[in-house]
Design a protein around this motif. Structure first.
Motif, PDB file in Angstrom:
ATOM      1  N   GLY A 193      -1.856  41.782  -3.782  1.00  0.00           N
ATOM      2  CA  GLY A 193      -1.641  43.221  -3.885  1.00  0.00           C
ATOM      3  C   GLY A 193      -2.892  44.021  -4.173  1.00  0.00           C
ATOM      4  N   SER A 194      -4.049  43.353  -4.309  1.00  0.00           N
ATOM      5  CA  SER A 194      -5.290  44.062  -4.611  1.00  0.00           C
ATOM      6  C   SER A 194      -5.714  44.943  -3.443  1.00  0.00           C
ATOM      7  N   ALA A 195      -6.092  46.174  -3.755  1.00  0.00           N
ATOM      8  CA  ALA A 195      -6.490  47.112  -2.701  1.00  0.00           C
ATOM      9  C   ALA A 195      -7.725  46.624  -1.956  1.00  0.00           C
ATOM     10  N   GLN A 196      -8.586  45.856  -2.643  1.00  0.00           N
ATOM     11  CA  GLN A 196      -9.818  45.400  -1.996  1.00  0.00           C
ATOM     12  C   GLN A 196      -9.546  44.519  -0.787  1.00  0.00           C
ATOM     13  N   LEU A 197      -8.429  43.783  -0.792  1.00  0.00           N
ATOM     14  CA  LEU A 197      -8.138  42.899   0.337  1.00  0.00           C
ATOM     15  C   LEU A 197      -7.949  43.705   1.614  1.00  0.00           C
ATOM     16  N   ASN A 198      -7.152  44.773   1.528  1.00  0.00           N
ATOM     17  CA  ASN A 198      -6.930  45.611   2.710  1.00  0.00           C
ATOM     18  C   ASN A 198      -8.207  46.299   3.149  1.00  0.00           C
ATOM     19  N   ARG A 199      -9.035  46.690   2.193  1.00  0.00           N
ATOM     20  CA  ARG A 199     -10.274  47.392   2.539  1.00  0.00           C
ATOM     21  C   ARG A 199     -11.274  46.453   3.195  1.00  0.00           C
ATOM     22  N   VAL A 200     -11.354  45.211   2.707  1.00  0.00           N
ATOM     23  CA  VAL A 200     -12.239  44.226   3.350  1.00  0.00           C
ATOM     24  C   VAL A 200     -11.740  43.922   4.752  1.00  0.00           C
ATOM     25  N   GLU A 201     -10.417  43.782   4.889  1.00  0.00           N
ATOM     26  CA  GLU A 201      -9.841  43.502   6.203  1.00  0.00           C
ATOM     27  C   GLU A 201     -10.149  44.628   7.176  1.00  0.00           C
ATOM     28  N   MET A 240     -18.026  42.792   2.406  1.00  0.00           N
ATOM     29  CA  MET A 240     -17.459  42.543   1.078  1.00  0.00           C
ATOM     30  C   MET A 240     -18.216  43.314   0.004  1.00  0.00           C
ATOM     31  N   ARG A 241     -19.539  43.324   0.101  1.00  0.00           N
ATOM     32  CA  ARG A 241     -20.336  44.066  -0.886  1.00  0.00           C
ATOM     33  C   ARG A 241     -20.036  45.552  -0.814  1.00  0.00           C
ATOM     34  N   GLY A 242     -19.847  46.059   0.410  1.00  0.00           N
ATOM     35  CA  GLY A 242     -19.547  47.475   0.554  1.00  0.00           C
ATOM     36  C   GLY A 242     -18.231  47.859  -0.105  1.00  0.00           C
ATOM     37  N   VAL A 243     -17.249  46.963  -0.028  1.00  0.00           N
ATOM     38  CA  VAL A 243     -15.944  47.240  -0.633  1.00  0.00           C
ATOM     39  C   VAL A 243     -15.990  47.038  -2.146  1.00  0.00           C
ATOM     40  N   LEU A 244     -16.668  45.996  -2.606  1.00  0.00           N
ATOM     41  CA  LEU A 244     -16.717  45.706  -4.037  1.00  0.00           C
ATOM     42  C   LEU A 244     -17.524  46.741  -4.805  1.00  0.00           C
ATOM     43  N   GLY A 245     -18.478  47.387  -4.123  1.00  0.00           N
ATOM     44  CA  GLY A 245     -19.219  48.485  -4.751  1.00  0.00           C
ATOM     45  C   GLY A 245     -20.356  48.014  -5.634  1.00  0.00           C
ATOM     46  N   PRO A 246     -20.949  48.945  -6.407  1.00  0.00           N
ATOM     47  CA  PRO A 246     -22.078  48.586  -7.285  1.00  0.00           C
ATOM     48  C   PRO A 246     -21.662  47.533  -8.296  1.00  0.00           C
TER      49      PRO A 246
END
Length: 406
Positions: A193-201, A240-246
């Motif tokens: 359910g983590s939002a990062q998964l959809n954003r990486v996809e 992945m780095r772009g989605v995970l952020g600083p």
């Protein structure tokens, strides 16, 4: 002769009994994109009945519309098109309803029929929408269950290779080609359910991006990526780095770290790459590596050290074991030796890193020499000390007891 509901003009409307119902529904079907008229069920007759009796749709009728909504979803019919079909039939049928075609319709009668028809249309549309949504959710749950099962089988090696190859095609992967696995860990565990998964996809689904499967496993963000170009791995990591952020400068707080497995073909290659990426993150934690991306290929020497834990434990105990006799235990002197070796044997740099005076570092190095019988400044023994210190990091000594050498 039945009246064509698409006709108008001076002839005026007829009654529902005179209407070419097939023509009316056919026009509605054409407007909604050519859906199957069977998806309407008995809607025309039901709407005619409620307009004449000023009653609501009954439970059996509503259950029928829910079922039809589910059938539409299973057939891949979009919900907006299905709703449009029902509403199109509603407004086309209106002019042929009994109250509207009466010899002298009163305003009150037309208003009452209008309210009844609109309510019935709303209830019918709500019912087909509910059926459609429930069917779609069931399909999604089945797809998610199949996806989860595939990921677990792929990353645990618990399924046959030929079966994995066939199932992978359904997720856009051709496992016969080269693939890698890239993992990310963070202070907060990743879940489906983590939002990062959809954003990486989304970040990996652009034109020219290598096919990839994004998921979570054991709190890690997992990307199984196709390596179809020299820069494919770099593009996956960049996404992945772009989605995970600083990220912070340490692995505390909200920081993250990425582990990269080596590129290999086939399901077995994916499994090996996954294990390598996990090992890379584990080793990075043990070695206190603060780099944002750690590649398995760069940590091979540490994996070699861990391959024979008994031998490395023997080296640690033989070389550094006497430090346990120091006041306060081995930890302080071991940390000093670790910093000294990392600083290339530079006492002043070691003092700066440990926030100590040069005199304090010199005293500790003398104590190390006293307990171990080895001279840290001697280049001839420095490699032995360095390997022993690395082994101590990897086995978390002295906090964790070492395996007993045979």
């Amino acid at each position: 002769m039945p009246i064509d509901p698409r006709a108008g003009g001076a002839r005026g409307p007829g009654s529902v009994s005179e209407v070419d119902v097939a023509g009316l529904t056919g026009a509605a079907v054409a407007q909604s994109g050519g859906l199957d008229a069977a998806l309407l069920g008995d809607y025309v007759s039901a709407l005619t009945r409620v307009s004449a009796t000023r009653t609501a749709l009954n439970r059996t009728e509503l259950e029928g519309y829910r079922r039809l909504g589910g059938e539409a979803a299973d057939a891949g019919v979009p919900l907006p098109a299905l709703i449009d079909l029902y509403l199109s039939v509603t407004w086309r049928l209106w002019r042929y309803l009994p109250a509207v075609t009466a010899a002298v319709p009163t305003l009150a009668l037309v208003q009452a029929v209008g309210e009844t028809v609109m309510r019935a249309a709303g209830e019918a549309v709500t019912a087909v929408s509910d059926g459609h949504q429930m069917a779609r959710q069931a399909v999604i749950r089945r797809q998610e269950a199949a996806r989860r099962e595939f990921i677990d089988d792929l990353l645990t090696g618990s399924s046959d290779v030929s079966g994995l190859l066939a199932r992978a095609a359904g997720f856009g992967l051709d496992l016969t080609g080269p693939h890698t696995v890239v993992l990310a860990r963070a202070s907060t565990a990743f879940t489906e359910g983590s939002a990062q998964l959809n954003r990486v996809e989304s970040a990996l689904s652009g034109r020219g991006s290598p096919p990839a499967l994004v998921a979570s496993k054991d709190g890690l963000l997992v990307v199984v990526g196709t390596v179809n170009a020299a820069d494919a791995v770099g593009r996956i990591v960049a996404a992945m780095r772009g989605v995970l952020g600083p990220r912070a400068t340490t692995m505390k707080g909200g920081a993250w770290q990425i582990g990269v497995g080596r590129v290999r073909p086939g399901p077995v290659g994916v499994l090996l790459a996954y294990e390598e990426a996990r090992d890379a993150l584990t080793l990075a934690g043990l070695l206190r590596m603060d780099t944002p991306v750690v590649a398995a290929v760069d940590l091979l020497v540490y994996r070699v050290l861990l391959r024979d834990r008994t031998a490395i434990a023997d080296l640690i105990l033989t070389t550094l074991g006497p430090l346990a006799d120091a006041r306060g235990g081995a930890a302080i002197l071991l940390g000093t030796l670790d910093a000294y070796l990392d600083a290339g044997g530079n006492t002043a740099e070691t003092a700066r890193r440990l926030h100590l005076s040069v005199r304090a570092v010199t005293y500790r190095l003398a104590r190390i020499r006293e307990f171990t019988g080895l001279e840290p400044a001697d280049t001839g023994v420095r490699i032995t000390l360095h390997v022993a210190v690395l082994g101590a990091r990897l086995l978390d000594w002295p906090a964790t007891a070492l395996p007993t050498p045979s």
